[in-house]
Design a protein around this motif. Structure first.
Motif, short mmCIF file in Angstrom:
data_model
loop_
_atom_site.label_atom_id
_atom_site.label_comp_id
_atom_site.label_asym_id
_atom_site.label_seq_id
_atom_site.Cartn_x
_atom_site.Cartn_y
_atom_site.Cartn_z
N CYS A 1 52.60 29.20 94.28
CA CYS A 1 51.22 29.41 93.85
C CYS A 1 50.26 29.29 95.02
O CYS A 1 49.16 28.81 94.89
CB CYS A 1 50.87 28.47 92.71
N THR A 2 50.70 29.73 96.19
CA THR A 2 49.86 29.72 97.37
C THR A 2 49.22 31.10 97.51
O THR A 2 49.87 32.04 97.92
CB THR A 2 50.68 29.40 98.63
N GLY A 3 47.99 31.22 97.10
CA GLY A 3 47.28 32.49 97.17
C GLY A 3 47.56 33.40 95.99
O GLY A 3 46.67 34.00 95.43
N SER A 4 48.81 33.51 95.61
CA SER A 4 49.21 34.30 94.45
C SER A 4 50.04 33.39 93.55
O SER A 4 50.24 32.22 93.87
CB SER A 4 50.03 35.52 94.88
N PHE A 5 50.49 33.92 92.43
CA PHE A 5 51.32 33.13 91.52
C PHE A 5 52.62 33.88 91.28
O PHE A 5 52.59 35.06 90.93
CB PHE A 5 50.60 32.90 90.19
#
Length: 158
Positions: free
Chosen positions: A114-118
């Protein structure tokens, strides 16, 4: 001579392990690591094509605001769930895990980023008490409903 070959082998091994980690591969032998990397590159190419197409047609912002993409399939061990969103989705993991609980699915394996996107990849297996095999379509519909509930909750927080 031997030390030079040993050093070359060590460098190659390190580079393959780096490639393995970048592509999130679980492979252990060299050819499988390379095959996984090839698949990963193809996935990235597909995403680039989609983004380029949407940019050309002026739909870039709709892609950013779209709901997460969900794929669910029955596999030999159970139900494989893949969920991806270009944007971060705080709290969504809890909603998806609640679906697993509601459907009496135990999480056998899971990877979440979940870093920037999931991105969620999870393998669920049914409890042994329930003899029926759960339908992948039902799991997908239940997850989509959970995403809708999560989205409504987030709209009110903004």
């Amino acid at each position: 001579m031997v030390s030079r070959k040993h050093k070359k082998d060590h460098v190659l091994h390190e580079k393959l392990q780096l490639l393995r980690s970048i592509t999130n591969s679980h492979a252990t032998n060299d050819s499988s690591i390379i095959l996984d990397a090839s698949k990963y590159i193809e996935e990235l190419k597909g995403k680039v094509e989609i983004l380029n197409h949407e940019i050309e047609s002026g739909q870039s912002s709709s892609y950013q605001n779209s709901c997460p993409v969900v794929t669910v399939e029955a596999v030999e061990k159970g139900i494989q769930v893949n969920l991806y969103s270009e944007k971060s989705c705080p709290g969504l993991l809890v909603f998806v895990l609640n679906v697993f609980e509601e459907l009496s699915l135990n999480v056998l394996e899971a990877r979440v980023s979940c870093t920037g996107s999931f991105h969620l990849e999870a393998l669920g297996v049914q409890n042994e008490q329930n003899g029926e095999r759960i339908d992948a379509h039902i799991v997908k519909q239940t997850i989509l409903h959970a995403i809708e509930n999560w989205s409504e909750g987030n709209d009110h927080q903004d």
